[in-house]
Design a protein around this motif. Sequence first.
Motif, short mmCIF file in Angstrom:
data_model
loop_
_atom_site.label_atom_id
_atom_site.label_comp_id
_atom_site.label_asym_id
_atom_site.label_seq_id
_atom_site.Cartn_x
_atom_site.Cartn_y
_atom_site.Cartn_z
N ALA A 41 0.89 -1.39 0.02
CA ALA A 41 0.04 0.04 0.02
C ALA A 41 0.99 1.48 -0.03
N ALA A 44 2.79 1.61 -3.47
CA ALA A 44 1.78 1.97 -4.49
C ALA A 44 1.57 3.47 -4.43
N TYR A 48 2.56 6.04 -7.40
CA TYR A 48 1.58 6.71 -7.88
C TYR A 48 1.82 8.43 -7.83
N TYR A 183 0.40 -1.34 -11.06
CA TYR A 183 -1.04 -1.87 -11.01
C TYR A 183 -0.94 -3.29 -10.44
N SER A 186 -1.28 -2.57 -6.87
CA SER A 186 -2.47 -1.91 -6.07
C SER A 186 -3.51 -2.83 -6.27
N THR A 189 -3.16 -5.59 -3.18
CA THR A 189 -3.01 -5.03 -1.96
C THR A 189 -4.29 -5.14 -1.24
#
Length: 261
Positions: A41, A44, A48, A183, A186, A189
């Motif tokens: 988490a 990601a 991002y 991706y 993500s 997770t």
Amino acid sequence: MTVKASVLTALICITFGANTVAIKFALTGLGGFTAAGIRFAMAALAIYGWARFKKISLKLTTKQLKQVTILAAIFAVQLSCFYQGLARTTGSHGVLIANALPFIVLILAHFFIPGDKITLRKAVGITFGFLGVLFLLLDDQNLSSDLKTGDAIILFAVFLWSSSAVYVKRIIADFHPVQITLYPMSIATPFFFIAAFLWDSPMVTQINGTVVTALFYQSFISASIGFLIWNSLLARFGATALHSFVFIMPLAGVIFSVLLL
């Protein structure tokens, strides 16, 4: 590979080898699925933020979405197995079993990646490295059944990692390295957290400086920076060439395990 790329790949493998030790430290205060969920988490979110800062497009076509969903499924099972295996075995054993990775990648790439064929030179070098895994698994020095179970789970995780590496090489030409990194983790997770709620008992036992530092290393050094660089190198140089460097991981992992664990 160029000298610069080779040195960078070696450094990333040292980073990944040390990551096994970081996972062991995180597991002193967190359940396996919980640790994986928090790690990816955070990773990601970092990736991002980097993509937004660099204005990298994250849009996917329908075909790409299906491909990253397959990757996410492999990723979720692979990392779940790796964390559960490490909870049962030692850091040294976990990173040594990663020696099987280039051997499996070599075989899978021969059949599934056009032009990436097994040569005598590749086969001899990687087979010598794989002998280390055989010696480890055949070692009968009073290993507990739990330790052997952990080793077997990690070996299965390594097989999934190899399959993922070959699949990524087949599809990565259509992706930006950020997309192929962001991706899968993500999508996977939320499933880590669901599994943590169902099977981690308890999810959190303690939070201290060691656990926080271990999570920071796993999330930002290994999973964010490490995965991005690894996928970029994979796209350029291929699965077999890159995974030949994985033998550095057990060397680094054993040294860090002895020094720190």
